[in-house]
Design a protein around this motif. Sequence first.
Motif, mmCIF file in Angstrom:
data_model
loop_
_atom_site.group_PDB
_atom_site.id
_atom_site.type_symbol
_atom_site.label_atom_id
_atom_site.label_comp_id
_atom_site.label_asym_id
_atom_site.label_seq_id
_atom_site.Cartn_x
_atom_site.Cartn_y
_atom_site.Cartn_z
ATOM 1 N N MET A 1 -10.253 11.938 5.840
ATOM 2 C CA MET A 1 -8.727 10.982 4.572
ATOM 3 C C MET A 1 -10.002 10.571 3.524
ATOM 4 O O MET A 1 -9.264 10.284 2.403
ATOM 5 N N SER A 2 -11.077 10.127 3.625
ATOM 6 C CA SER A 2 -11.983 9.731 2.361
ATOM 7 C C SER A 2 -12.146 10.774 1.784
ATOM 8 O O SER A 2 -12.104 10.844 0.337
ATOM 9 N N GLY B 1 -7.835 10.199 -6.118
ATOM 10 C CA GLY B 1 -8.480 9.546 -7.052
ATOM 11 C C GLY B 1 -7.307 8.566 -6.884
ATOM 12 O O GLY B 1 -6.804 7.266 -7.157
ATOM 13 N N MET B 2 -7.386 7.658 -5.164
ATOM 14 C CA MET B 2 -7.443 6.329 -4.687
ATOM 15 C C MET B 2 -7.933 6.101 -3.537
ATOM 16 O O MET B 2 -8.803 6.828 -3.366
ATOM 17 N N LEU C 1 -4.021 6.542 4.284
ATOM 18 C CA LEU C 1 -3.859 6.255 5.591
ATOM 19 C C LEU C 1 -2.349 5.087 5.575
ATOM 20 O O LEU C 1 -1.041 5.791 6.306
ATOM 21 N N TYR C 2 -2.123 5.222 4.238
ATOM 22 C CA TYR C 2 -0.400 4.355 4.273
ATOM 23 C C TYR C 2 0.555 5.696 4.327
ATOM 24 O O TYR C 2 1.434 5.647 5.060
ATOM 25 N N HIS C 3 -0.081 6.174 3.185
ATOM 26 C CA HIS C 3 0.728 7.855 3.316
ATOM 27 C C HIS C 3 0.803 8.396 4.166
ATOM 28 O O HIS C 3 1.620 9.003 4.835
ATOM 29 N N PHE C 4 0.024 8.618 5.511
ATOM 30 C CA PHE C 4 -0.565 9.459 6.483
ATOM 31 C C PHE C 4 -0.322 8.743 7.395
ATOM 32 O O PHE C 4 0.461 9.670 8.554
ATOM 33 N N GLY C 5 -0.655 8.090 7.966
ATOM 34 C CA GLY C 5 -0.859 7.095 8.794
ATOM 35 C C GLY C 5 -2.266 8.030 9.677
ATOM 36 O O GLY C 5 -2.891 8.626 9.288
ATOM 37 N N LYS C 6 -1.677 8.702 11.332
ATOM 38 C CA LYS C 6 -3.229 9.071 11.892
ATOM 39 C C LYS C 6 -3.162 10.654 11.446
ATOM 40 O O LYS C 6 -2.482 11.263 10.727
ATOM 41 N N LYS C 7 -4.459 11.036 11.874
ATOM 42 C CA LYS C 7 -4.830 12.045 11.455
ATOM 43 C C LYS C 7 -4.011 13.633 12.297
ATOM 44 O O LYS C 7 -3.824 14.095 11.834
#
Length: 212
Positions: free
Chosen positions: A44-45, A52-53, A59-65
């Motif tokens: 996610m990083s 640029g976030m 994580l807020y937008h995608f949740g779990k990988k």
Amino acid sequence: MPTSATGPALPDRKRQPSGDEARGRAMRAAIAVIAEKGTAGLRMSDIAERAGMSTGHILYHFGKKDRLLLEVLAWSQADLWARFHQAADRAASPAEKLDLFVRFYLPRDQGDERYALWTQVLAQRHDEAGRRLLTDLLDGWDERLEAILREGRDLGHFADVDVPEFTIRAVAMLSGLSEDVMFGRSRWQHTSVHAFALSALERELRPTPGRA
């Protein structure tokens, strides 16, 4: 399947975007990172850095990988189909719509990020919900082609083909050509895969003499 998309410009990191802007930025960044790194080592990083976030924002937008690939693919297809329909609405004939369908379906080149995303997603194991989503997305391409074929047939612009059967063969051909392009087959370096595919479809759809 998907067509071309360019990588997003590096955004201003001084502020965190919100709402649709943030989601769109995250999605475009995810497509680019997946195309470059694949899925096995995706973090996610990595997406956060490209967008640029903050990682928390991603994580807020995608949740779990494990939901990432399907969500990004669904967003990508919605964006692609919106652009396809905008172009098709301006088309003057079913023949022009068929040209657009082929153009949107085929990858731009070996580096096409959207098609790379499709390849990555289809290679994964999915639960029943994931399989339903993928089936809906794949069926969406069939439905769009069938609508074009029926319009052309009803207007007498196309031959009276069996629409479902023709669609299966047409999409299979386009998928095979797309794999060729993504693999980098040398025969497409100096030949337009779009022109090749469109010519093959048009030969079968040419109406018989005497029909308006």
